[in-house]
Design an enzyme around this catalytic site. Structure first.
Site, PDB file in Angstrom:
ATOM      1  N   ARG A 175      40.856  37.044  33.049  1.00 39.77           N
ATOM      2  CA  ARG A 175      39.942  37.747  33.957  1.00 39.77           C
ATOM      3  C   ARG A 175      40.684  38.864  34.684  1.00 39.77           C
ATOM      4  O   ARG A 175      40.134  39.964  34.860  1.00 39.77           O
ATOM      5  CB  ARG A 175      39.312  36.779  34.959  1.00 39.77           C
ATOM      6  CG  ARG A 175      38.312  35.818  34.347  1.00 39.77           C
ATOM      7  CD  ARG A 175      37.674  34.937  35.399  1.00 39.77           C
ATOM      8  NE  ARG A 175      36.732  35.669  36.251  1.00 39.77           N
ATOM      9  CZ  ARG A 175      36.138  35.148  37.326  1.00 39.77           C
ATOM     10  NH1 ARG A 175      36.421  33.905  37.698  1.00 39.77           N
ATOM     11  NH2 ARG A 175      35.290  35.860  38.036  1.00 39.77           N
ATOM     12  N   CYS A 233      40.202  36.239  44.602  1.00 42.18           N
ATOM     13  CA  CYS A 233      39.816  35.645  43.305  1.00 42.18           C
ATOM     14  C   CYS A 233      38.470  36.232  42.925  1.00 42.18           C
ATOM     15  O   CYS A 233      38.257  37.433  43.072  1.00 42.18           O
ATOM     16  CB  CYS A 233      39.777  34.116  43.419  1.00 42.18           C
ATOM     17  SG  CYS A 233      38.641  33.516  44.699  1.00 42.18           S
TER      18      CYS A 233
END
Length: 274
Positions: A175, A233
């Site tokens: 990611r 995050c």
């Protein structure tokens, strides 16, 4: 420094004495709802704490899990039996990646005695302690939410920190690199951020690495005493786990609560890949 972690045996003693508020914070991205798991069995005296409604404001401009308002958070914690002068222990079944958000939010709003069950419910069961299906009815708590107990970063501050200090990206490496993005509309990372998947903070059984081992891990990422550090995050949940790991290591860090889900709401913010 008092560790923010607690062992199953130490928690069992607090439960036996009736001197602790225990919050079950199980949650899964995409479900099933953690409440179902709670009803199937939980630590005696534990009450269910919902990530989406108790630990976050509704999704919006601030990301998928924005910081709740003080009044809303105070109301939720009082309903769950949290009081200022009583210790709180939080747990999940996912290596503390969700429980850490409860730890961080309580600390941010001023609770002074919050710990995370190291290893979570699996460690509790492995130690031979029982679970129950009986849901307690906790007495109303008296917790007063006072914001500012933990450092936070805005989007602009996170971008600036990536250039002058260390901004850790707690998501999985793929990611961070922008190879996949299962949740947010744009893939990539904040330019200058360092990939630090939070899975690297724990052992295979979900317990945190020893403080010295965590310090070594973070040193390799450029984090050390006196280095300004932040974490983000996808939506400010696993980044709280990164901040918790840094705390275990004795290294303070700020949390970008909105994280990537907030960063990508402004098309003028730069995005890096690779």
């Amino acid at each position: 420094m008092t560790s923010p972690l607690i062992t199953p045996a130490a928690l069992a003693e607090l439960v036996r004495q009736g001197e602790v508020a225990v919050l079950d914070v199980r949650w899964r991205l995409g479900g099933p709802p953690g409440l179902e798991s709670y009803r199937e069995g939980h630590i005696e005296g534990a009450v269910y704490c919902d990530l989406d409604t108790d630990l976050a404001a509704p999704p919006g401009a601030g990301g998928r899990h924005p910081l709740p308002g003080a009044a809303a958070f105070q109301s939720a914690m009082r309903r769950l039996g949290v009081s200022a002068g009583r210790p709180v222990v939080v747990y999940d079944d996912a290596a503390a990646t969700v429980a850490a958000r409860a730890w961080w939010t309580l600390r941010y709003f001023g609770h002074q005695d919050v710990r995370v069950l190291d290893g979570g419910l699996p460690a509790w069961l492995a130690a031979g302690f029982p679970v129950t299906k009986e849901a307690p009815a906790p007495a109303e708590g008296d917790f007063t939410a006072r914001p500012g107990g933990m450092p936070v970063l805005s989007a602009d501050e996170a971008g600036e920190l990536a250039g002058r200090g260390v901004l850790l990206d707690a998501r999985a490496g793929e990611r961070y690199r922008g190879e996949v993005e299962p949740v947010d509309p744009v893939a990539g990372h904040v330019p200058g951020a360092v990939s630090a998947p939070t899975t690297g903070n724990v052992t295979p059984d979900g317990r945190f690495l020893a403080p010295d081992d965590l310090r070594s891990r973070f040193a390799a990422l450029g984090v050390g005493d006196g280095v300004e550090t932040g974490a983000y995050c996808g939506s400010g949940v696993t980044a709280a786990h990164e901040v918790l790991a840094l705390e275990v290591a004795g290294l303070p860090a700020a949390l970008y609560v909105g994280s990537w889900s907030d960063w990508v709401t402004d098309p003028d913010r730069p995005i890096a890949t690779g």
